[in-house]
Each structure stands twice: as C-alpha cells, then as structure tokens.
Design a protein around this motif. Structure first.
Motif, PDB file in Angstrom:
ATOM      1  N   GLU A 184       9.592  -1.276  -6.364  1.00 42.09           N
ATOM      2  CA  GLU A 184       9.362  -1.702  -4.643  1.00 42.09           C
ATOM      3  C   GLU A 184      10.781  -2.617  -4.524  1.00 42.09           C
ATOM      4  OE1 GLU A 184       6.175  -3.989  -3.470  1.00 42.09           O
ATOM      5  OE2 GLU A 184       5.274  -2.351  -2.387  1.00 42.09           O
ATOM      6  N   PRO A 185      11.576  -2.214  -3.731  1.00 42.07           N
ATOM      7  CA  PRO A 185      12.638  -2.920  -3.291  1.00 42.07           C
ATOM      8  C   PRO A 185      12.724  -4.161  -2.629  1.00 42.07           C
ATOM      9  CG  PRO A 185      12.618  -1.183  -1.890  1.00 42.07           C
ATOM     10  CD  PRO A 185      11.254  -0.939  -2.559  1.00 42.07           C
ATOM     11  N   TYR A 242      12.104  -0.979   8.269  1.00 38.29           N
ATOM     12  CA  TYR A 242      13.160  -1.113   7.068  1.00 38.29           C
ATOM     13  C   TYR A 242      12.540  -0.843   5.769  1.00 38.29           C
ATOM     14  CZ  TYR A 242      16.724  -3.222   4.101  1.00 38.29           C
ATOM     15  OH  TYR A 242      17.795  -3.238   3.097  1.00 38.29           O
ATOM     16  N   VAL A 243      11.167  -1.143   5.655  1.00 39.08           N
ATOM     17  CA  VAL A 243      10.310  -0.933   4.332  1.00 39.08           C
ATOM     18  C   VAL A 243      10.493   0.746   4.307  1.00 39.08           C
ATOM     19  CG1 VAL A 243       8.215  -0.350   3.259  1.00 39.08           C
ATOM     20  CG2 VAL A 243       9.055  -2.839   4.287  1.00 39.08           C
ATOM     21  N   GLN A 244      10.171   1.283   5.326  1.00 35.63           N
ATOM     22  CA  GLN A 244      10.105   2.751   5.510  1.00 35.63           C
ATOM     23  C   GLN A 244      11.557   3.343   5.149  1.00 35.63           C
ATOM     24  OE1 GLN A 244       7.764   5.795   7.927  1.00 35.63           O
ATOM     25  NE2 GLN A 244       9.372   5.380   9.455  1.00 35.63           N
ATOM     26  N   MET A 245      12.509   3.013   5.490  1.00 36.31           N
ATOM     27  CA  MET A 245      13.974   3.406   5.179  1.00 36.31           C
ATOM     28  C   MET A 245      14.051   3.220   3.454  1.00 36.31           C
ATOM     29  SD  MET A 245      17.901   2.330   6.198  1.00 36.31           S
ATOM     30  CE  MET A 245      17.805   1.080   4.520  1.00 36.31           C
ATOM     31  N   THR A 246      13.815   1.877   2.895  1.00 28.17           N
ATOM     32  CA  THR A 246      13.938   1.731   1.735  1.00 28.17           C
ATOM     33  C   THR A 246      13.241   2.595   0.627  1.00 28.17           C
ATOM     34  OG1 THR A 246      12.445  -0.212   1.762  1.00 28.17           O
ATOM     35  CG2 THR A 246      14.783  -0.579   2.154  1.00 28.17           C
ATOM     36  N   MET A 247      11.910   3.007   1.312  1.00 26.15           N
ATOM     37  CA  MET A 247      10.929   3.774   0.427  1.00 26.15           C
ATOM     38  C   MET A 247      11.638   5.231   0.590  1.00 26.15           C
ATOM     39  SD  MET A 247       9.062   1.679  -0.689  1.00 26.15           S
ATOM     40  CE  MET A 247       7.833   2.689  -1.589  1.00 26.15           C
ATOM     41  N   SER A 296       1.426   5.151   1.591  1.00 22.63           N
ATOM     42  CA  SER A 296       0.858   3.871   1.611  1.00 22.63           C
ATOM     43  C   SER A 296       1.384   2.914   2.790  1.00 22.63           C
ATOM     44  CB  SER A 296       0.631   3.056   0.326  1.00 22.63           C
ATOM     45  OG  SER A 296       1.908   3.139  -0.349  1.00 22.63           O
ATOM     46  N   ALA A 297       2.621   3.085   2.788  1.00 19.37           N
ATOM     47  CA  ALA A 297       3.338   2.201   3.906  1.00 19.37           C
ATOM     48  C   ALA A 297       2.662   2.527   5.312  1.00 19.37           C
ATOM     49  CB  ALA A 297       4.889   2.592   3.912  1.00 19.37           C
ATOM     50  N   ARG A 298       2.599   3.888   5.568  1.00 16.64           N
ATOM     51  CA  ARG A 298       1.959   4.324   6.821  1.00 16.64           C
ATOM     52  C   ARG A 298       0.586   4.306   6.969  1.00 16.64           C
ATOM     53  NH1 ARG A 298      -0.553   5.364  10.170  1.00 16.64           N
ATOM     54  NH2 ARG A 298      -0.929   7.094  11.472  1.00 16.64           N
ATOM     55  N   TYR A 299      -0.321   4.541   5.950  1.00 17.15           N
ATOM     56  CA  TYR A 299      -1.666   4.794   6.060  1.00 17.15           C
ATOM     57  C   TYR A 299      -2.436   3.197   5.587  1.00 17.15           C
ATOM     58  CZ  TYR A 299      -0.872   9.639   6.609  1.00 17.15           C
ATOM     59  OH  TYR A 299      -0.552  10.703   7.362  1.00 17.15           O
TER      60      TYR A 299
END
Ligand SMILES: Cc1cc2cn([C@H]3C[C@H](O)[C@@H](CO)O3)c(=O)nc2[nH]1
Length: 223
Positions: A40-41, A71-76, A97-100
């Motif tokens: 994870e970044p 921003y997390v969504q872009m880095t994932m 997992s970011a979404r749900y």
C-alpha cells in the motif's frame, strides 16, 4: 471507451482490517523471486505535495475523507495497472476493498456526503468497467477487532492512535459482509486465513498456503 489491456499476470490481493498482518504476509512473500509485492502506498498518502492526507482524514474525516479516498483510488489503480515481469503480482488491499470497506464505512458513518459518495462511485464504475484491474485470488486475513486494536497500539503509527474501537468493528463487519457473506461483488475466489495468532504461527500458516496461492497461478495459466 478504453480497450481493456492484455490479461494481467496472476494477481493476488491481500485484504484485512487495519493491523491484521498484511505487511507481515507481504514481507514473507517478498523473498520469492517469481512474486512481485506491491505494498500500500501509505507514504504517498502521507505526502501529497507536502500535505499528509492520511493525517487530515483521521483528524477531520467529514472535511477530508472524500479527498483522501479519491487519492487512494488513484494510487490503487496504479498498483493494479503496474506491468510486471513476475508471473505473480501481490498487492496490498485493492480498488475493491477501498470501495466496499473503507468508502462504504465512511459514507455509512456520515463522514462522506451522498454527492461525494456518488462521485466516488462513478469514478469506481468507470475504472473497473473499462480498465484491466482484475484480481485472480483474494487472501483475507481474518482478525478479531480487539486483536487489531492491540496491534495498532503496539505498531504506534502516529496518525492511527486515535482510531476508536467502533471504527475497527465497523470496518471488520464490512470485510465480513463482502468476503464472507458476499453481499458485494467478489472479483475472485477468497482464501481465508485466521490472522489472530501470533506472528511465528502465522508464518507457518503462510508457508502452508504459499504453495496453494502460487499454484493457483498454474491453474490459471493452464486455463
Ligand atoms: C484501499 C484502501 C486502503 C486504505 C487504508 N486506509 C487507512 C487505514 C490505515 O490507517 C492506513 C494504512 O492502511 O490507511 C484508509 O483509510 N482507506 C483505505 N483504502
């Protein structure tokens, strides 16, 4: 809209609550030379042109949760799309997992407004429907919220010291809803590991399951 790129390598996402032992599992796999491990970044999230979005999110979630999760969504997305020469790619958490788990938790907890949630979900749908962000296996490090609460204390990541027990319980429930109850779309089969035990017994369990995880690659490549 976009041509979905070539099929990705055998991709495994490691999922679990905060403090569930994901980084420990990933360090275990890093020693195999045919596995590329993408953690994870978090360092990116802590310094976006000088701003610590992770800290801002924990300090004032109503103001910063959407900004942080966008921003997390872009880095994932970058992790999912990163090309690799290794036959197996392991990523820590995922767009899913970011979404749900995380975004769902923030929205249900009133930390994200409905318009913010809707904009996030529009982006999520466009990315997952048009880009090759598939995973082939999910490894779920299943823990008890009390256990991870204790580990977060010990790990002492500064931004996390104010995380209330309720937040960990809510996140746990959303992981269970998604990965056990299958209440949300599951992009891949789930391998469940009991991650409540101490590290050395978890290593043994990782060893046992390593062949299972890596040989899934053979199954997939044969198909
Ligand atoms: C995909 C995803 C990972 C992730 C991590 N986090 C937080 C939980 C931890 O405190 C820290 C590192 O995982 O970031 C979050 O709030 N939202 C996230 N979404």
């Amino acid at each position: 809209m976009f041509e979905k790129g070539p099929k990705s390598k055998f991709t495994v996402s490691i999922e679990g609550n905060i403090g569930s032992g994901k980084s420990t599992l990933l360090q275990h796999f890093a020693k195999f030379n045919d596995v590329e491990v993408l953690q994870e970044p978090v360092d990116k999230w802590r310094n976006v042109r000088g701003y610590n979005l992770l800290d801002l999110m924990y300090k004032d979630p109503c103001r910063w949760a959407h900004t942080f999760q966008t921003y997390v969504q872009m880095t994932m997305m970058e992790l999912h799309l990163k090309p690799t020469s290794s036959p197996v790619k392991l990523i820590e958490r995922s767009l899913f997992s970011a979404r749900y788990c995380f975004v769902e938790n923030l929205f249900r907890g009133g930390k994200m407004t409905e318009p913010e949630y809707n904009v996030y979900c529009e982006w999520y749908n466009m990315i997952t429907q048009n880009l090759n962000v598939d995973v082939d296996l999910i490894v779920y490090l299943r823990t008890d919220p009390n256990k991870v609460h204790e580990r977060i204390r010990k790990r002492a990541r500064s931004e996390e010291q104010t995380i209330p027990m309720q937040y960990l319980e809510d996140l746990h429930k959303l992981h269970e809803d998604w990965l056990i109850e299958k209440k949300h779309p599951l992009p891949a089969p789930v391998l469940i590991l009991d991650a409540n035990e101490n590290l050395c017994s978890m290593y043994k369990k990782f060893e046992e399951h390593t062949s299972e995880i890596l040989c899934q690659k053979l199954v997939k490549n044969k198909l």
